[in-house]
Design an enzyme around this catalytic site. Sequence first.
Site, PDB file in Angstrom:
ATOM      1  N   GLU A 143     -10.028   5.571   2.775  1.00  0.00           N
ATOM      2  CA  GLU A 143     -10.817   4.470   3.297  1.00  0.00           C
ATOM      3  C   GLU A 143      -9.847   3.363   3.658  1.00  0.00           C
ATOM      4  O   GLU A 143      -8.731   3.321   3.134  1.00  0.00           O
ATOM      5  CB  GLU A 143     -11.800   3.966   2.234  1.00  0.00           C
ATOM      6  CG  GLU A 143     -11.229   2.964   1.211  1.00  0.00           C
ATOM      7  CD  GLU A 143     -10.153   3.531   0.288  1.00  0.00           C
ATOM      8  OE1 GLU A 143     -10.047   4.775   0.190  1.00  0.00           O
ATOM      9  OE2 GLU A 143      -9.399   2.733  -0.308  1.00  0.00           O
ATOM     10  N   LYS A 177       0.809  -1.221   0.000  1.00  0.00           N
ATOM     11  CA  LYS A 177       0.000   0.000   0.000  1.00  0.00           C
ATOM     12  C   LYS A 177       0.844   1.274   0.000  1.00  0.00           C
ATOM     13  O   LYS A 177       0.434   2.301  -0.539  1.00  0.00           O
ATOM     14  CB  LYS A 177      -0.939   0.005   1.212  1.00  0.00           C
ATOM     15  CG  LYS A 177      -2.008  -1.081   1.165  1.00  0.00           C
ATOM     16  CD  LYS A 177      -3.043  -0.806   0.111  1.00  0.00           C
ATOM     17  CE  LYS A 177      -4.190  -1.810   0.156  1.00  0.00           C
ATOM     18  NZ  LYS A 177      -5.077  -1.673  -1.024  1.00  0.00           N
ATOM     19  N   SER A 229       1.795  -9.588  -0.743  1.00  0.00           N
ATOM     20  CA  SER A 229       1.454  -8.160  -0.732  1.00  0.00           C
ATOM     21  C   SER A 229       1.650  -7.518   0.633  1.00  0.00           C
ATOM     22  O   SER A 229       1.849  -6.313   0.728  1.00  0.00           O
ATOM     23  CB  SER A 229       0.009  -7.974  -1.197  1.00  0.00           C
ATOM     24  OG  SER A 229      -0.855  -8.742  -0.382  1.00  0.00           O
TER      25      SER A 229
END
Lengths: 397, 260
Positions: free
Chosen positions: A110, A88, A377
Amino acid sequence: MMTNKKGRFGVHGGQYIPETLMNAVTELEIAYDFYKNDSEFNEELSRLFNDYAGRPSRLYYAERMTRDLGGAKIYLKREDLNHTGAHKINNVLGQALLAKRMGKTRLIAETGAGQHGVATATAAALMGMSCVVFMGEEDTKRQALNVYRMRLLGAEVIPVKTGTSTLKDAVSEAFREWTSRIDDTHYCLGSVMGPHPFPTIVRDFQAVISREIKAQILERENRRPDYVIACVGGGSNAIGSFYHFIEDENVKLIGCEAAGRGVDTFETAATISTGKLGIFHGMKSYFCQDEYGQIAPVYSISAGLDYPGIGPEHAYLHDTGRAEYVAVTDEEAVNAFEYLSRTEGIIPAIESAHAVSYAMKLAPSLSRENIIVITISGRGDKDCASVARYRGENIDE
Amino acid sequence: MSNIHCAFEHGKAFIPFITCGYPDIETTKAVVREAVKNGADLIELGIPFSDPTAEGVVIQSANYSALKTGITTDKVFDMVRELRNDIHIPMVFMTYANVIFSYGTKRFISTCRDIQIDGIIVPDVPFEEKDEFLPECKRYGVDLISMIAPTSEDRIAKIAHEAEGFLYIVSSLGVTGTRSEITTDLKAIINVVRKHTSIPCAIGFGISTPEQAKRMSEISDGAIVGSAIIKILAEYGSDSPVHVGEYVRSMKNAVHTVRH
């Protein structure tokens, strides 16, 4: 290449948002089109990627897993080693830098599992911006540690109690907030979704993953991989892992969706397997919905994949057959979570465990000449309590 | 062309918004009839959506409640069919793109024509995406209502130029809901609009009191009120029709005092 002027990927994408936001997304598009080719911007972003986030992330040869599964050679792209523990951060550093250049002083975001919220709070702290994160009330309970991390980083976390109190409601609430405060605020969207230009911007910032994989595997194996496998919620780590391989048609691209308790149950979040074409959250794409277009409540053990839609570029890659999307259940993901922990000493995020699970099925059917790259990830520390609970054990976080 | 212009031919218009099926479909019918009896010029009927991103908390809650009672697009169509036996003023639907798209755009909009729905308001379809619905709207004579927001600025001209039915002027930033004060320079916006179209302009978002409605109709052709009505429904439930009727009467009187 595949984005036309209005941000379409085949029939998917577009800008289905209230008029109030149109000039905001247009302003963002103009700024991005300028800065993406600005050398000073790109140098600063590279510096942040390398010095701050710890890039390039490692491409690790999982030798024990390879031997144990007895087929294809398996490499892990270690996005879990990035600062804040997930991919991210790539997107967030890019968007925060862009927002700062645009004169914005406040980031809103969000978050589902909390990883994107933590990354946004981190970038805001780094760049001296204020930050508000919207998180479904259910998720604030599932991921209490991440809520604390965001607050520690100086962000305000607002629990969203509307609708199903999960990720989709957090996205809706962030859009509502942006509609009421545009001048000083940038909506730092966390995935390759929403209205144009977000799917393109987020993809470009995440594309560093496949750019690195391509160079790293070339150096190690002097060739391309045969498979690139990544988990898909909205689809940002997957599109980042796929992007530079889309042109290499021999590289098979596989996205792993969250099947929850199974695609034949109502407790699933597998959009490609169970959804149909629709319009929601600013884009045309596939969505889990009922016959009247009401968005379905979705379920997965993974808060980060618990979203009823998929990014428009993935929808297009599905339509054209360039990428394949498979569904992985909670049970399979938890097994893979435990397997990778024991076999390689790497605790993956429960999201990433969906990709690991599919690779575990695929690898034994392939020969030793084949190469699989799995994108890890994120790291799985945040998921230990919920996996323990899944196994019937209660631990304090 | 639809019948929407009729709503603006007897002085300034008052336009109530009602979420269909909240608290139940029988109450919705009674509320529509009371609103018409008390002077409403055009009725905006909301078809509930699971994720109404342009709505504030009041209308959001009404959407969720209505869906829980089992309201569907087909049931709303049936209700309108029945209302059309005795309600002759223009009516429009307000709903989200996915409700129309998933029903089948052609099927949805042709049904609108059949049940005499004059227009559709779709807050998540801006100017750039209106081709999603516009061809079918034109084919069946249903107006696709355009919205102009305080942030529209250089977009006002092109939106106004192609607008049909009436123009929905969004009074403030943010989502629907009552506001104590409206600070946008709406007069300036409407002056720009007037250079590009002669169709009526109605102002919505944030209006709840007769004073606000009066002030809004002084600078436009009418006022749209949603959340304030939904609050009455929330308070009185199936007893609301008479209360909504009184409220509509007071609002209509307020806008009516403004000269055409």
